[in-house]
Write a protein that holds these residues in place. Structure first.
Motif, PDB file in Angstrom:
ATOM      1  N   HIS A  62     -61.359 -69.503  27.904  1.00  0.00           N
ATOM      2  CA  HIS A  62     -62.456 -68.858  28.627  1.00  0.00           C
ATOM      3  C   HIS A  62     -63.621 -68.697  27.662  1.00  0.00           C
ATOM      4  O   HIS A  62     -63.443 -68.246  26.529  1.00  0.00           O
ATOM      5  N   PRO A  63     -64.838 -69.058  28.074  1.00  0.00           N
ATOM      6  CA  PRO A  63     -65.967 -69.006  27.146  1.00  0.00           C
ATOM      7  C   PRO A  63     -66.416 -67.594  26.771  1.00  0.00           C
ATOM      8  O   PRO A  63     -67.108 -67.426  25.774  1.00  0.00           O
ATOM      9  N   GLU A  64     -66.002 -66.591  27.522  1.00  0.00           N
ATOM     10  CA  GLU A  64     -66.460 -65.229  27.252  1.00  0.00           C
ATOM     11  C   GLU A  64     -65.350 -64.264  26.868  1.00  0.00           C
ATOM     12  O   GLU A  64     -65.588 -63.331  26.111  1.00  0.00           O
ATOM     13  N   TRP A  65     -64.154 -64.444  27.401  1.00  0.00           N
ATOM     14  CA  TRP A  65     -63.074 -63.477  27.194  1.00  0.00           C
ATOM     15  C   TRP A  65     -62.002 -64.063  26.289  1.00  0.00           C
ATOM     16  O   TRP A  65     -61.232 -64.932  26.686  1.00  0.00           O
ATOM     17  N   ASN A  66     -61.943 -63.561  25.072  1.00  0.00           N
ATOM     18  CA  ASN A  66     -60.998 -64.034  24.073  1.00  0.00           C
ATOM     19  C   ASN A  66     -59.559 -63.846  24.564  1.00  0.00           C
ATOM     20  O   ASN A  66     -59.211 -62.803  25.092  1.00  0.00           O
ATOM     21  N   GLY A  67     -58.748 -64.869  24.382  1.00  0.00           N
ATOM     22  CA  GLY A  67     -57.335 -64.791  24.729  1.00  0.00           C
ATOM     23  C   GLY A  67     -57.029 -65.118  26.179  1.00  0.00           C
ATOM     24  O   GLY A  67     -55.872 -65.095  26.590  1.00  0.00           O
ATOM     25  N   THR A  68     -58.059 -65.438  26.973  1.00  0.00           N
ATOM     26  CA  THR A  68     -57.840 -65.782  28.368  1.00  0.00           C
ATOM     27  C   THR A  68     -58.202 -67.244  28.603  1.00  0.00           C
ATOM     28  O   THR A  68     -58.746 -67.916  27.733  1.00  0.00           O
ATOM     29  N   VAL A  69     -57.881 -67.723  29.800  1.00  0.00           N
ATOM     30  CA  VAL A  69     -58.178 -69.105  30.162  1.00  0.00           C
ATOM     31  C   VAL A  69     -59.091 -69.153  31.376  1.00  0.00           C
ATOM     32  O   VAL A  69     -59.153 -68.210  32.165  1.00  0.00           O
ATOM     33  N   LYS A  70     -59.781 -70.265  31.495  1.00  0.00           N
ATOM     34  CA  LYS A  70     -60.609 -70.549  32.665  1.00  0.00           C
ATOM     35  C   LYS A  70     -60.454 -72.030  32.957  1.00  0.00           C
ATOM     36  O   LYS A  70     -60.395 -72.840  32.037  1.00  0.00           O
ATOM     37  N   GLY A  71     -60.383 -72.374  34.222  1.00  0.00           N
ATOM     38  CA  GLY A  71     -60.217 -73.779  34.538  1.00  0.00           C
ATOM     39  C   GLY A  71     -60.359 -74.074  36.009  1.00  0.00           C
ATOM     40  O   GLY A  71     -60.946 -73.300  36.766  1.00  0.00           O
ATOM     41  N   GLN A  72     -59.800 -75.218  36.389  1.00  0.00           N
ATOM     42  CA  GLN A  72     -59.882 -75.733  37.750  1.00  0.00           C
ATOM     43  C   GLN A  72     -58.489 -75.920  38.334  1.00  0.00           C
ATOM     44  O   GLN A  72     -57.558 -76.297  37.629  1.00  0.00           O
ATOM     45  N   ILE A  73     -58.393 -75.659  39.630  1.00  0.00           N
ATOM     46  CA  ILE A  73     -57.200 -75.992  40.403  1.00  0.00           C
ATOM     47  C   ILE A  73     -57.612 -77.095  41.369  1.00  0.00           C
ATOM     48  O   ILE A  73     -58.612 -76.963  42.070  1.00  0.00           O
ATOM     49  N   GLN A  74     -56.840 -78.161  41.377  1.00  0.00           N
ATOM     50  CA  GLN A  74     -57.101 -79.263  42.302  1.00  0.00           C
ATOM     51  C   GLN A  74     -55.943 -79.333  43.284  1.00  0.00           C
ATOM     52  O   GLN A  74     -54.793 -79.499  42.882  1.00  0.00           O
ATOM     53  N   ARG A  75     -56.276 -79.167  44.564  1.00  0.00           N
ATOM     54  CA  ARG A  75     -55.296 -79.236  45.646  1.00  0.00           C
ATOM     55  C   ARG A  75     -55.728 -80.322  46.617  1.00  0.00           C
ATOM     56  O   ARG A  75     -56.912 -80.674  46.656  1.00  0.00           O
ATOM     57  N   PRO A  76     -54.806 -80.790  47.457  1.00  0.00           N
ATOM     58  CA  PRO A  76     -55.220 -81.752  48.481  1.00  0.00           C
ATOM     59  C   PRO A  76     -56.318 -81.182  49.394  1.00  0.00           C
ATOM     60  O   PRO A  76     -57.165 -81.928  49.881  1.00  0.00           O
ATOM     61  N   SER A  77     -56.326 -79.867  49.586  1.00  0.00           N
ATOM     62  CA  SER A  77     -57.306 -79.242  50.485  1.00  0.00           C
ATOM     63  C   SER A  77     -58.630 -78.894  49.805  1.00  0.00           C
ATOM     64  O   SER A  77     -59.573 -78.461  50.467  1.00  0.00           O
ATOM     65  N   GLY A  78     -58.708 -79.026  48.483  1.00  0.00           N
ATOM     66  CA  GLY A  78     -59.952 -78.716  47.781  1.00  0.00           C
ATOM     67  C   GLY A  78     -59.706 -78.132  46.408  1.00  0.00           C
ATOM     68  O   GLY A  78     -58.572 -77.966  45.973  1.00  0.00           O
ATOM     69  N   ASN A  79     -60.804 -77.805  45.736  1.00  0.00           N
ATOM     70  CA  ASN A  79     -60.738 -77.293  44.372  1.00  0.00           C
ATOM     71  C   ASN A  79     -61.100 -75.822  44.318  1.00  0.00           C
ATOM     72  O   ASN A  79     -61.765 -75.301  45.214  1.00  0.00           O
ATOM     73  N   ALA A  80     -60.681 -75.158  43.246  1.00  0.00           N
ATOM     74  CA  ALA A  80     -61.009 -73.751  43.031  1.00  0.00           C
ATOM     75  C   ALA A  80     -61.135 -73.508  41.528  1.00  0.00           C
ATOM     76  O   ALA A  80     -60.628 -74.279  40.709  1.00  0.00           O
ATOM     77  N   ILE A  81     -61.810 -72.421  41.198  1.00  0.00           N
ATOM     78  CA  ILE A  81     -61.921 -71.959  39.818  1.00  0.00           C
ATOM     79  C   ILE A  81     -60.786 -70.968  39.579  1.00  0.00           C
ATOM     80  O   ILE A  81     -60.425 -70.204  40.476  1.00  0.00           O
ATOM     81  N   VAL A  82     -60.256 -70.953  38.376  1.00  0.00           N
ATOM     82  CA  VAL A  82     -59.184 -70.007  38.053  1.00  0.00           C
ATOM     83  C   VAL A  82     -59.448 -69.387  36.690  1.00  0.00           C
ATOM     84  O   VAL A  82     -59.960 -70.046  35.779  1.00  0.00           O
ATOM     85  N   VAL A  83     -59.133 -68.101  36.554  1.00  0.00           N
ATOM     86  CA  VAL A  83     -59.171 -67.400  35.268  1.00  0.00           C
ATOM     87  C   VAL A  83     -57.910 -66.564  35.161  1.00  0.00           C
ATOM     88  O   VAL A  83     -57.375 -66.105  36.170  1.00  0.00           O
ATOM     89  N   GLY A  84     -57.437 -66.371  33.927  1.00  0.00           N
ATOM     90  CA  GLY A  84     -56.235 -65.564  33.773  1.00  0.00           C
ATOM     91  C   GLY A  84     -55.734 -65.530  32.356  1.00  0.00           C
ATOM     92  O   GLY A  84     -56.387 -65.985  31.415  1.00  0.00           O
ATOM     93  N   ASP A  85     -54.535 -64.962  32.231  1.00  0.00           N
ATOM     94  CA  ASP A  85     -53.901 -64.868  30.927  1.00  0.00           C
ATOM     95  C   ASP A  85     -52.397 -64.715  31.088  1.00  0.00           C
ATOM     96  O   ASP A  85     -51.876 -64.597  32.197  1.00  0.00           O
ATOM     97  N   VAL A  86     -51.736 -64.742  29.948  1.00  0.00           N
ATOM     98  CA  VAL A  86     -50.301 -64.473  29.901  1.00  0.00           C
ATOM     99  C   VAL A  86     -50.095 -63.403  28.838  1.00  0.00           C
ATOM    100  O   VAL A  86     -50.699 -63.441  27.763  1.00  0.00           O
ATOM    101  N   ASN A  87     -49.264 -62.417  29.162  1.00  0.00           N
ATOM    102  CA  ASN A  87     -49.035 -61.296  28.256  1.00  0.00           C
ATOM    103  C   ASN A  87     -47.584 -60.841  28.395  1.00  0.00           C
ATOM    104  O   ASN A  87     -47.142 -60.515  29.506  1.00  0.00           O
TER     105      ASN A  87
END
Length: 140
Positions: A62-87
């Motif tokens: 993630h460009p702003e939040w250290n230790g987190t991720v940001k990315g894309q989800i690609q589905r047959p029905s369309g795309n979405a943005i995703v952000v999150g983490d694991v702890n």
């Protein structure tokens, strides 16, 4: 004058390089509790029970939040943005199909013995309908 400028720039670069700590080496096979952002980075394939696939997640830092991720989800029905983490072995990600409001939430557990390459849990839509999922890390 030019030599002084180069010397000052080189000194500043050296001081800043010495002031940063190199990242800690990651375990070759991290346990669920050891999984952190570095293991979450990359391409994942997800299967959602009863839903069309494939579902592919491409996760980066993630460009702003250290230790987190940001990315894309690609589905047959369309795309979405995703952000999150694991702890502590728990995955939490929120997705947005319009970039403004949450359209889905991923809540999962890193599978013990998977070397942080498999996560199982539930995907909840914006009405809290729950669908079980399995995410598997794809080879680089």
């Amino acid at each position: 004058m030019m030599k002084n400028t180069i010397l000052i720039a080189a000194t500043a670069l050296l001081v800043s390089a010495c002031g940063t700590n190199p990242p800690k080496p990651r375990p070759a096979c991290p346990s669920a509790q050891q999984m952190e952002q570095p293991e979450l980075l990359g391409t994942w394939r997800a299967e959602l029970r009863g839903q069309p696939g494939p579902v592919t997640l491409q996760l980066g830092k993630h460009p702003e939040w250290n230790g987190t991720v940001k990315g894309q989800i690609q589905r047959p029905s369309g795309n979405a943005i995703v952000v999150g983490d694991v702890n502590q072995g728990k995955l939490t990600m929120e997705e947005s199909s319009d970039g403004k409001k949450v359209s889905g939430t991923w809540l999962g557990d890193v599978v013990a013995g998977s070397c942080a390459k498999e996560i199982q849990g539930d995907w909840l839509d914006d009405k809290d309908n729950s669908i079980p999922f399995v995410m598997r890390k794809q080879p680089q």
